[in-house]
Design a protein around this motif. Structure first.
Motif, short mmCIF file in Angstrom:
data_model
loop_
_atom_site.label_atom_id
_atom_site.label_comp_id
_atom_site.label_asym_id
_atom_site.label_seq_id
_atom_site.Cartn_x
_atom_site.Cartn_y
_atom_site.Cartn_z
N ASP A 57 -4.52 0.10 -6.09
CA ASP A 57 -4.62 0.73 -4.79
C ASP A 57 -5.91 1.54 -4.68
O ASP A 57 -6.63 1.73 -5.67
N ASP A 67 -5.60 -8.13 10.46
CA ASP A 67 -6.97 -7.65 10.32
C ASP A 67 -7.07 -6.28 9.68
O ASP A 67 -8.16 -5.74 9.49
N GLY A 68 -5.93 -5.67 9.36
CA GLY A 68 -5.92 -4.39 8.66
C GLY A 68 -6.00 -3.17 9.55
O GLY A 68 -5.94 -2.04 9.07
N ASN A 69 -6.13 -3.36 10.87
CA ASN A 69 -6.24 -2.22 11.78
C ASN A 69 -4.83 -1.69 12.10
O ASN A 69 -3.94 -2.46 12.44
N ARG A 70 -4.66 -0.36 12.03
CA ARG A 70 -3.34 0.23 12.19
C ARG A 70 -3.07 0.77 13.59
O ARG A 70 -1.98 1.28 13.86
N ARG A 91 0.83 -1.21 0.00
CA ARG A 91 0.00 0.00 0.00
C ARG A 91 0.87 1.27 0.00
O ARG A 91 1.86 1.36 -0.73
N ALA A 108 -2.29 1.63 4.23
CA ALA A 108 -3.61 1.09 4.58
C ALA A 108 -3.50 -0.39 4.94
O ALA A 108 -2.53 -1.07 4.61
N GLU A 109 -4.51 -0.87 5.62
CA GLU A 109 -4.63 -2.28 6.00
C GLU A 109 -3.49 -2.74 6.91
O GLU A 109 -2.99 -3.86 6.81
N LYS A 128 2.88 -5.90 9.49
CA LYS A 128 1.58 -6.06 8.85
C LYS A 128 0.62 -6.67 9.86
O LYS A 128 0.83 -7.80 10.35
#
Length: 339
Positions: free
Chosen positions: A189, A282-285, A55, A262-263, A279
């Protein structure tokens, strides 16, 4: 190109835990890797070899490809080409200046029109009834640099996001050069530009090379344009994200290259080339900076007291009724590094 998915939960490690009122509410699993300045793996949690979509962490290398294409970016313009910005008035002014220098207009941008994440800029667009703008897209700086490259080289501007466009071929070459691996998969993207899947090891390696470039410590890749990217990100950290963004705070206070995507993707690198790539599956930062800085500190790549002070500013509180009722803390895999 055989692998069309990233690693699974079975291949991930517990990176962070969310506590609320003394109850563990959520667990974030993922993978992370720390490299030493010479590129050797110091720490590996979970699967660090399976590709992930990198990303916006690839933006510095996309900006480098624009510079290699002859775009005369300077100062804050370079940082904006690397940015996932908040769409502040200052951000939009710099991007508009890039377009003007290239003889282009906002309508030439192919990133979607968006509302700024910056509250002042959003209020202004609402008050003036201008509405959403392409300039406010967090990727507008990258797109402006892409278009400027097309003008400089006489390339078609309307197809600049197509994977077979000369500019995108240069981007791909640059990403593969710095990651030292072939792109595993190419997708689209959120802004419409091509995005590459690479391993966390490759991503950390790319930032190691980039961070060392100002000192000429990356061999053939330590060229002046790479040094310009790294130096500009550190000189204008507000332009890369926003004045209060966690990436900005880390670059400003710790002198590390910092770029989130992202993600749940994040990469940090020291001037000596130590790097970490994370990484969250679940994509939450929200836990990425806590995990990344802790892992660098555990590897003795950054000072623990400095990291502790910065984490107070960048780790979001867990609130209930507007007051703190919990915390984001390290998961088992990361906590074990501190024992």
């Amino acid at each position: 190109m055989a692998n069309h998915s990233t690693f699974t939960a079975d291949d991930a490690a517990e990176l962070a835990v969310i506590e609320r009122s003394g109850f563990v509410e959520s667990r974030h699993v993922g993978s992370a890797v720390v490299l030493a300045g010479d590129g050797t793996v110091v720490t590996a949690l979970g699967d660090i070899r399976t590709p992930v979509f990198a990303r916006s962490t690839l933006k510095p290398f996309q900006a480098l490809a624009s510079l290699r294409s002859g775009v005369p970016l300077r100062g804050a313009q370079v940082a904006l080409a690397c940015a996932s910005h908040l769409g502040s008035l200052d951000h939009m002014d710099v991007v508009e200046g890039m377009l003007k220098a290239a003889g282009l207009r906002e309508s030439d941008l192919q990133c979607p029109a968006d509302w700024p994440q910056d509250e002042e800029a959003r209020a202004w667009l609402v008050r003036t009834e201008i509405g959403k703008r392409r300039l406010a897209s967090n990727c507008s700086g990258k797109h402006a640099a892409y278009l400027w490259a097309c003008v400089v080289n006489g390339w078609d501007r309307h197809s600049y996001l197509e994977p077979n466009h000369p500019l995108q071929q240069r981007v791909r070459q640059t990403v593969e050069e710095y990651t030292e691996e072939k792109i595993a998969h190419l997708g689209i993207d959120g802004c419409g530009a091509p995005v590459a899947a690479v391993s966390l090891v490759g991503l950390a390696r790319a930032y190691s090379h980039l961070a060392k470039a100002p000192g000429g410590g990356s061999g053939q890749m330590g060229d002046a344009r790479a040094a310009t990217v790294a130096t500009s990100m550190l000189d204008y950290p507000w332009a890369v994200q926003g004045h209060s963004g966690d990436n900005t705070v880390v670059m400003d206070k710790l002198g590390l290259l910092a770029k989130g995507g992202a993600e749940g993707v994040l990469v940090l690198a020291t001037p000596q080339g130590a790097s970490v790539a994370v990484k969250v599956l679940d994509g939450n930062r929200r836990a990425t900076m806590l995990v990344a800085l802790t892992m660098l500190a555990a590897a003795d790549a950054v000072d623990v007291p400095d990291v502790a002070r910065v984490l107070e500013d960048v780790v979001e509180p867990i609130l209930g009724g507007g007051r703190p009722v919990g915390r984001i803390r390290l998961g088992r895999a990361v906590s074990a590094l501190l024992d």
